[in-house]
Enzyme design. Structure first.
Site, PDB file in Angstrom:
ATOM      1  N   ARG A  35       0.803  -1.292  -0.003  1.00 52.67           N
ATOM      2  CA  ARG A  35      -0.213  -0.011  -0.185  1.00 52.67           C
ATOM      3  C   ARG A  35       0.780   1.173   0.205  1.00 52.67           C
ATOM      4  O   ARG A  35       0.298   2.120  -0.425  1.00 52.67           O
ATOM      5  CB  ARG A  35      -0.887   0.063   1.275  1.00 52.67           C
ATOM      6  CG  ARG A  35      -2.122  -1.058   0.997  1.00 52.67           C
ATOM      7  CD  ARG A  35      -3.027  -1.015   2.196  1.00 52.67           C
ATOM      8  NE  ARG A  35      -4.279  -1.608   2.061  1.00 52.67           N
ATOM      9  CZ  ARG A  35      -5.358  -1.688   2.649  1.00 52.67           C
ATOM     10  NH1 ARG A  35      -5.269  -1.259   4.070  1.00 52.67           N
ATOM     11  NH2 ARG A  35      -6.350  -2.422   2.241  1.00 52.67           N
ATOM     12  N   LYS A 198     -15.418 -15.973   5.954  1.00 54.15           N
ATOM     13  CA  LYS A 198     -16.922 -15.585   6.316  1.00 54.15           C
ATOM     14  C   LYS A 198     -17.669 -15.383   5.017  1.00 54.15           C
ATOM     15  O   LYS A 198     -17.141 -14.757   4.145  1.00 54.15           O
ATOM     16  CB  LYS A 198     -16.481 -14.265   6.785  1.00 54.15           C
ATOM     17  CG  LYS A 198     -15.987 -14.354   8.285  1.00 54.15           C
ATOM     18  CD  LYS A 198     -15.897 -12.850   8.886  1.00 54.15           C
ATOM     19  CE  LYS A 198     -14.901 -12.059   7.902  1.00 54.15           C
ATOM     20  NZ  LYS A 198     -13.456 -11.946   8.443  1.00 54.15           N
ATOM     21  N   GLY A 354      -7.568  -8.426   1.371  1.00 55.30           N
ATOM     22  CA  GLY A 354      -6.204  -8.348   2.118  1.00 55.30           C
ATOM     23  C   GLY A 354      -5.866  -9.693   1.908  1.00 55.30           C
ATOM     24  O   GLY A 354      -4.342  -9.960   1.544  1.00 55.30           O
ATOM     25  N   GLY A 377     -12.557  -4.284   1.907  1.00 54.98           N
ATOM     26  CA  GLY A 377     -13.906  -3.934   1.857  1.00 54.98           C
ATOM     27  C   GLY A 377     -14.457  -3.021   1.120  1.00 54.98           C
ATOM     28  O   GLY A 377     -15.514  -3.103   0.480  1.00 54.98           O
TER      29      GLY A 377
HETATM   30  P1  AMP Z   1     -12.119 -13.691   5.012  1.00 55.07           P
HETATM   31  O1  AMP Z   1     -11.542 -12.397   6.056  1.00 55.07           O
HETATM   32  O2  AMP Z   1     -13.332 -14.011   5.220  1.00 55.07           O
HETATM   33  O3  AMP Z   1     -11.409 -13.158   3.789  1.00 55.07           O
HETATM   34  O4  AMP Z   1     -11.088 -15.048   5.565  1.00 55.07           O
HETATM   35  C1  AMP Z   1      -9.675 -14.967   5.332  1.00 55.07           C
HETATM   36  C2  AMP Z   1      -9.270 -16.097   6.224  1.00 55.07           C
HETATM   37  O5  AMP Z   1     -10.225 -17.348   6.153  1.00 55.07           O
HETATM   38  C3  AMP Z   1      -7.874 -16.649   6.293  1.00 55.07           C
HETATM   39  O6  AMP Z   1      -7.336 -16.231   7.398  1.00 55.07           O
HETATM   40  C4  AMP Z   1      -7.771 -18.104   6.062  1.00 55.07           C
HETATM   41  O7  AMP Z   1      -6.967 -18.808   6.969  1.00 55.07           O
HETATM   42  C5  AMP Z   1      -9.199 -18.268   6.382  1.00 55.07           C
HETATM   43  N1  AMP Z   1      -9.838 -19.684   5.944  1.00 55.07           N
HETATM   44  C6  AMP Z   1      -9.837 -20.187   4.761  1.00 55.07           C
HETATM   45  N2  AMP Z   1     -10.200 -21.108   4.510  1.00 55.07           N
HETATM   46  C7  AMP Z   1     -10.519 -21.959   5.628  1.00 55.07           C
HETATM   47  C8  AMP Z   1     -11.174 -22.859   6.372  1.00 55.07           C
HETATM   48  N3  AMP Z   1     -11.343 -24.025   5.428  1.00 55.07           N
HETATM   49  N4  AMP Z   1     -11.508 -22.978   7.935  1.00 55.07           N
HETATM   50  C9  AMP Z   1     -10.954 -21.913   8.460  1.00 55.07           C
HETATM   51  N5  AMP Z   1     -10.315 -20.868   8.022  1.00 55.07           N
HETATM   52  C10 AMP Z   1     -10.308 -20.682   6.682  1.00 55.07           C
END
Ligand code: AMP
Length: 396
Positions: A35, A198, A354, A377
């Site tokens: 960034r 999420k 990110g 976001g």
């Molecule tokens: P987000 O903030 O929703 O984009 O999520 C990103 C995070 O999702 C990263 O830190 C990953 O480690 C986590 N992630 C990806 N796949 C999985 C999974 N199968 N189980 C748990 N966490 C996950």
């Protein structure tokens, strides 16, 4: 609206809202300067035009005023190196002393202000705070795409004090034009790849994307809510029980819009959330109790790679697994590599958010995709079709 290229910066003080919200390690050293680097062309343009630059940003989420770990002074040396000049620092972002420093800046020099969020007026969008900030510059430039979805003092409220002197920086301009180009004029087939933990924050984006894309690939933790909704056994994998019905609705919506939906068919599972856990590869809907899926499996890699390589436009947000742990990074790696291959064959690829950016940087593939967005976001909200306050404030 005035453009950076047309504006005469000679002997002007440009107050630039940058997004220096970057990760620092425990020793307060810069861990990822993507960034900061992304802001350099805007800063340089002002300096080359005979102006001076006052930079303002937030860093982290300080709760109650000053917090050492969130001080922007930690970025001063790194920024000085990147710009090849000694950047000054002001330990406040408003007030008489900071104003005197800003006003005393000779042309060709740069002053970095302390973290905006040490003042609660920043996130509240306080008008007096905005006015105090506005005194730091003769012209206002917003180059903080990553924060443009927030109606904060420095991103939005401040613009009323620059009715004729407000512009987009080069980064913000290129973010908007790259996202517009994939959302409005994508070459087909257009594939969107979503992952991460999420699903909650991504439902509206999925709905919007379904109007534009041909293929939707869903991996990462968010896939398990879909698999469970379809009756699969997902063991202790990450799921959101409140969204099971909605997941099924999204599947139906995809079908009604002729969008092919690709979910994982197999998974790398672990008996605990750790890189040292026991590991197995199983079908995605046969995960035993006590085990959790932490990456897509090898058959899924082949399936996803095949779809991505046949695409002419690719949008990627969110990792396919817990890529921060080496035993669960393979799926994210294979998707990143497939995107790089598609790009080298002529596809347009946009990577944002990110974690996907961290993943693509970690793999050294960031220059093998068409565009890496600095927005998380902000990118998602813009894709959803929402008006970004930081963008609107300049256009109004
Ligand atoms: P987000 O903030 O929703 O984009 O999520 C990103 C995070 O999702 C990263 O830190 C990953 O480690 C986590 N992630 C990806 N796949 C999985 C999974 N199968 N189980 C748990 N966490 C996950």
């Amino acid at each position: 609206m005035i453009s950076m290229d047309k504006f005469d910066f000679f002997e002007k003080r440009a107050l630039i809202r940058v997004d220096f919200n970057i990760p620092l390690n425990d020793a307060h050293e810069v861990e990822d300067d993507t960034r900061i680097k992304a802001s350099i062309s805007t800063i340089t343009k002002v300096l080359e035009g005979g102006g001076s630059v006052v930079l303002m940003s937030h860093l982290g989420r300080p709760k109650n005023g000053y917090e050492e770990r969130y001080s922007l002074k930690h970025l001063q040396n790194h920024l000085s190196k990147l710009l090849n000049l000694k950047v000054g620092f002001s330990d406040n972002c408003i007030g008489d002393e900071s104003l005197a420093q800003a006003k005393g800046l000779p042309s060709g020099s740069v002053l970095l202000l302390e973290n905006l969020r040490f003042h609660e007026g920043e996130t509240r969008g306080d008008i007096e705070f905005s006015e105090a900030l506005s005194r730091m510059g003769d012209v206002y430039i917003n180059d903080a795409f990553g924060t443009s979805h927030r109606a904060h003092a420095s991103t939005s409220v401040i613009t009323q004090f620059f009715p004729d002197n407000k512009l987009f920086g080069y980064l913000l301009q290129s973010e908007i034009s790259n996202i517009d180009s994939i959302m409005q004029n994508a070459k087909r087939p257009f594939t969107a790849i979503l992952g991460g933990a999420k699903i909650a924050g991504k439902v509206e984006i999925i709905k919007e994307l379904l109007n534009k894309i041909d293929n939707l690939i869903i991996g990462g933790g968010m896939a398990f809510t879909f698999i469970k909704a379809m009756g699969g056994n997902v063991g202790n994998s990450l799921i959101d029980d409140s969204l099971l019905a909605l997941a099924m609705e999204l599947c139906e919506l995809a079908a009604s819009k002729n969008v092919s939906l690709y979910l994982p068919v197999d998974s790398i599972i672990a008996n605990e959330f750790s890189n040292d856990a026991k590991i197995e590869t199983v079908m995605i809907d046969e995960i035993p109790d006590g085990w959790m899926g932490l990456d897509i499996g090898p058959q899924t890699e082949v399936l996803f790679t095949d779809v991505i390589k046949k695409s002419e436009s690719v949008l990627w947000n969110g990792p396919m697994g817990v890529f921060e742990m080496s035993n669960f990074e393979a799926g994210t790696k294979s998707v990143a590599q497939a995107i790089a291959t598609a790009t080298s064959n002529g596809a347009f690829s946009l990577v944002g958010g990110g974690d996907s950016v961290a993943a693509i940087n970690k793999l050294g593939l960031s220059d093998k995709v068409s565009y890496v967005s600095t927005g998380g976001g902000a990118l998602l909200e813009y894709i959803e079709g929402k008006e970004l306050p930081g963008v609107k404030a300049i256009l109004d």
